[in-house]
Write a protein that holds these residues in place. Structure first.
Motif, PDB file in Angstrom:
ATOM      1  N   SER A   1       0.821  -1.208   0.000  1.00 35.99           N
ATOM      2  CA  SER A   1       0.000   0.000   0.000  1.00 35.99           C
ATOM      3  C   SER A   1       0.859   1.264   0.000  1.00 35.99           C
ATOM      4  N   PHE A   2       2.003   1.215   0.700  1.00 35.34           N
ATOM      5  CA  PHE A   2       2.924   2.355   0.707  1.00 35.34           C
ATOM      6  C   PHE A   2       3.485   2.600  -0.687  1.00 35.34           C
ATOM      7  N   LEU A   3       3.919   1.545  -1.346  1.00 35.89           N
ATOM      8  CA  LEU A   3       4.472   1.671  -2.694  1.00 35.89           C
ATOM      9  C   LEU A   3       3.431   2.219  -3.672  1.00 35.89           C
ATOM     10  N   GLU A   4       2.200   1.787  -3.514  1.00 40.73           N
ATOM     11  CA  GLU A   4       1.143   2.243  -4.407  1.00 40.73           C
ATOM     12  C   GLU A   4       0.826   3.721  -4.186  1.00 40.73           C
ATOM     13  N   LYS A   5       0.725   4.135  -2.922  1.00 37.88           N
ATOM     14  CA  LYS A   5       0.358   5.520  -2.612  1.00 37.88           C
ATOM     15  C   LYS A   5       1.464   6.517  -2.936  1.00 37.88           C
ATOM     16  N   THR A   6       2.704   6.055  -2.954  1.00 35.10           N
ATOM     17  CA  THR A   6       3.822   6.981  -3.158  1.00 35.10           C
ATOM     18  C   THR A   6       4.523   6.791  -4.501  1.00 35.10           C
ATOM     19  N   LYS A   7       3.921   6.019  -5.396  1.00 33.30           N
ATOM     20  CA  LYS A   7       4.600   5.684  -6.651  1.00 33.30           C
ATOM     21  C   LYS A   7       4.893   6.910  -7.502  1.00 33.30           C
ATOM     22  N   ASP A   8       4.110   7.990  -7.328  1.00 31.39           N
ATOM     23  CA  ASP A   8       4.303   9.186  -8.146  1.00 31.39           C
ATOM     24  C   ASP A   8       5.237  10.199  -7.506  1.00 31.39           C
ATOM     25  N   LYS A   9       5.637   9.971  -6.267  1.00 30.16           N
ATOM     26  CA  LYS A   9       6.481  10.969  -5.616  1.00 30.16           C
ATOM     27  C   LYS A   9       7.746  10.386  -4.993  1.00 30.16           C
ATOM     28  N   GLY A  10       7.886   9.056  -5.001  1.00 31.41           N
ATOM     29  CA  GLY A  10       9.041   8.470  -4.353  1.00 31.41           C
ATOM     30  C   GLY A  10       9.724   7.396  -5.168  1.00 31.41           C
ATOM     31  N   LEU A  11      11.001   7.176  -4.844  1.00 32.15           N
ATOM     32  CA  LEU A  11      11.783   6.130  -5.484  1.00 32.15           C
ATOM     33  C   LEU A  11      12.545   5.384  -4.397  1.00 32.15           C
ATOM     34  N   VAL A  12      12.449   4.063  -4.403  1.00 31.62           N
ATOM     35  CA  VAL A  12      13.172   3.228  -3.450  1.00 31.62           C
ATOM     36  C   VAL A  12      14.161   2.376  -4.221  1.00 31.62           C
ATOM     37  N   ILE A  13      15.424   2.436  -3.815  1.00 26.81           N
ATOM     38  CA  ILE A  13      16.500   1.710  -4.492  1.00 26.81           C
ATOM     39  C   ILE A  13      17.180   0.795  -3.495  1.00 26.81           C
ATOM     40  N   LYS A  14      17.501  -0.415  -3.909  1.00 23.92           N
ATOM     41  CA  LYS A  14      18.351  -1.303  -3.127  1.00 23.92           C
ATOM     42  C   LYS A  14      19.642  -1.515  -3.913  1.00 23.92           C
ATOM     43  N   GLY A  15      20.755  -1.313  -3.243  1.00 25.51           N
ATOM     44  CA  GLY A  15      22.026  -1.462  -3.934  1.00 25.51           C
ATOM     45  C   GLY A  15      22.846  -0.191  -3.876  1.00 25.51           C
ATOM     46  N   TRP A  16      23.961  -0.211  -4.559  1.00 23.64           N
ATOM     47  CA  TRP A  16      24.932   0.879  -4.526  1.00 23.64           C
ATOM     48  C   TRP A  16      24.451   2.070  -5.345  1.00 23.64           C
ATOM     49  N   VAL A  17      24.634   3.270  -4.817  1.00 26.99           N
ATOM     50  CA  VAL A  17      24.344   4.488  -5.564  1.00 26.99           C
ATOM     51  C   VAL A  17      25.530   5.432  -5.418  1.00 26.99           C
ATOM     52  N   GLU A  18      25.639   6.375  -6.350  1.00 26.62           N
ATOM     53  CA  GLU A  18      26.692   7.390  -6.287  1.00 26.62           C
ATOM     54  C   GLU A  18      26.184   8.542  -5.413  1.00 26.62           C
ATOM     55  N   GLN A  19      26.463   8.483  -4.126  1.00 25.59           N
ATOM     56  CA  GLN A  19      25.880   9.442  -3.192  1.00 25.59           C
ATOM     57  C   GLN A  19      26.304  10.877  -3.478  1.00 25.59           C
ATOM     58  N   GLN A  20      27.567  11.090  -3.815  1.00 27.78           N
ATOM     59  CA  GLN A  20      28.024  12.446  -4.127  1.00 27.78           C
ATOM     60  C   GLN A  20      27.221  13.029  -5.283  1.00 27.78           C
ATOM     61  N   GLU A  21      27.003  12.226  -6.288  1.00 29.90           N
ATOM     62  CA  GLU A  21      26.237  12.666  -7.455  1.00 29.90           C
ATOM     63  C   GLU A  21      24.806  13.013  -7.059  1.00 29.90           C
ATOM     64  N   ILE A  22      24.197  12.190  -6.220  1.00 31.67           N
ATOM     65  CA  ILE A  22      22.826  12.423  -5.793  1.00 31.67           C
ATOM     66  C   ILE A  22      22.728  13.704  -4.976  1.00 31.67           C
ATOM     67  N   LEU A  23      23.625  13.879  -3.999  1.00 24.24           N
ATOM     68  CA  LEU A  23      23.585  15.069  -3.154  1.00 24.24           C
ATOM     69  C   LEU A  23      23.825  16.341  -3.957  1.00 24.24           C
ATOM     70  N   GLY A  24      24.536  16.222  -5.055  1.00 23.00           N
ATOM     71  CA  GLY A  24      24.798  17.389  -5.884  1.00 23.00           C
ATOM     72  C   GLY A  24      23.699  17.694  -6.883  1.00 23.00           C
TER      73      GLY A  24
END
Length: 287
Positions: free
Chosen positions: A148-171
Motif C-alpha cells: 500500500s505504501f508503494l502504491e500511494k507513493t509511486k508518483d512521488k518516491g523512489l526506493v532503491i536497493k544497492g549501490w548508488v553514487e551518493q556524491q552525485e545524488i547530493l549534488g
C-alpha cells in the motif's frame, strides 16, 4: 561531549574493538601528523583544542584536508533509473534517505518510516538496506515494503536497493534534504554540497558526528530518537522533522554557508589546500 554519545563498545574494555584501540593508540605519538577528512571552518574549536591547547599529551597535529571527493572510475553502475527519475523532479523537492552501507533498519522501524514519508507530501529517494552484509540482502524492495505504501507513493518516491553514487545524488538540484545516519563521510559529502541534514545516528561515532554537524549549522539532530535496534521512532515524529528539514529557510541558508566554506577550503589557497601543499613540501624536503 556527552557520555551517551560515546560508542557503546568503548564502555567495555574487553570488547575487541576497544582493546585494539587501547593497544594501538600509543603509536599515534610517533606520527608527524594525522590527516583528517574535515576542514578548518567546520571544526574550528575542536581543531584549536587539539592543535593549540594540546589537550592530549604527545598527540601530533591534526591536519584537515577535506572535504575529500571520491575518485570515480567510469563504469556502468546501473544508475540510469534514478538519474532519469531525479531529472523529472522539481528543484529542492526531494529528501534523500540513506543510512550508510553498514546499517540495516528493522522491519518495524521501516514501517514507521514509510508512514512518515507517506504523510510528508515531499518527494523522496530512499536507499533501502535490509541486512548489514550485502550478500545477505536478498529481498527486493517490493517484498520488504508495504504494498500500500508503494502504491500511494509511486508518483512521488523512489526506493532503491544497492549501490548508488551518493556524491552525485547530493549534488543534484532536485535534492532538498538528507536524512542520514551521520556517518562521517556522509557528513562531509552533505557539507560539500550544502544539503540540509536530518541526523538519525544508529551506532558508532554517529552521535558525535551529529553534534558537530548541528553545531556547524548544516542540519538538525533530534536527540530523542535513540540509537540502536531496540528503539522505534514513530511515523508522525519522522513526518514532523522531515517537513521541518524541507521547509526551514534559515536552515537552508546555513547549509549554503557550510557549502561555500567547504568549497573555499578545498579551493586554491583554501585552508585544506594549503595543508596539502605544506605536507607535500615537508615530504619533499624530508625525502
Amino acid at each position: 561531549m556527552a557520555m551517551s554519545s560515546l560508542p557503546p563498545v568503548l564502555h567495555d574494555s574487553s570488547h575487541l574493538l576497544t582493546s585494539i584501540i587501547i593497544t594501538n593508540s600509543p603509536a599515534l605519538s610517533k606520527a608527524k601528523g594525522i590527516l583528517m577528512n574535515t576542514f578548518e571552518w567546520f571544526e574550528a574549536s575542536i581543531l584549536a583544542a587539539l592543535n593549540k591547547d594540546r589537550v592530549i599529551k604527545n598527540l601530533p597535529p591534526i591536519l584537515p584536508i577535506g572535504p575529500l571527493e571520491p575518485y570515480h572510475v567510469p563504469h556502468d553502475d546501473g544508475g540510469d533509473q534514478y538519474r532519469s527519475w531525479l531529472e523529472n523532479q522539481p528543484a529542492k523537492s526531494v529528501v534523500y534517505i540513506s543510512f550508510g552501507s553498514r546499517t540495516a533498519m528493522s522491519r518495524d522501524q521501516t514501517r514507521e518510516l514509510e508512514k512518515g514519508l507517506e504523510k510528508t507530501g515531499w518527494g523522496f529517494f530512499w536507499v533501502l538496506k535490509t541486512s548489514k552484509v550485502d550478500k545477505d540482502d536478498q529481498e527486493d524492495a517490493e517484498h520488504f515494503l508495504n504494498e500500500s505504501f508503494l502504491e500511494k507513493t509511486k508518483d512521488k518516491g523512489l526506493v532503491i536497493k544497492g549501490w548508488v553514487e551518493q556524491q552525485e545524488i547530493l549534488g543534484h538540484p532536485a535534492i532538498g534534504g538528507f536524512l542520514s545516519h551521520c556517518g562521517w563521510n556522509s557528513v562531509m559529502e552533505g557539507a560539500l554540497h550544502g544539503v540540509p541534514m536530518l541526523a538519525w545516528p544508529q551506532h558508532g561515532d554517529q552521535r558525535l558526528n551529529a553534534q558537530v554537524m548541528e553545531d556547524a549549522g548544516l542540519g538538525l539532530w533530534e536527540r530523542n530518537w535513540d540509537w540502536g535496534p531496540n528503539s522505534i521512532v514513530k511515523g508522525e515524529d519522522i513526518e514532523k522533522k522531515i517537513v521541518e528539514l524541507m521547509t526551514d529557510e534559515k536552515l537552508r541558508g546555513r547549509a549554503k554557508k557550510v557549502r561555500d566554506e567547504a568549497k573555499k577550503a578545498v579551493g586554491r589557497g583554501g585552508s585544506s589546500d594549503m595543508v596539502i601543499r605544506e605536507l607535500v613540501n615537508f615530504l619533499t624536503i624530508s625525502f
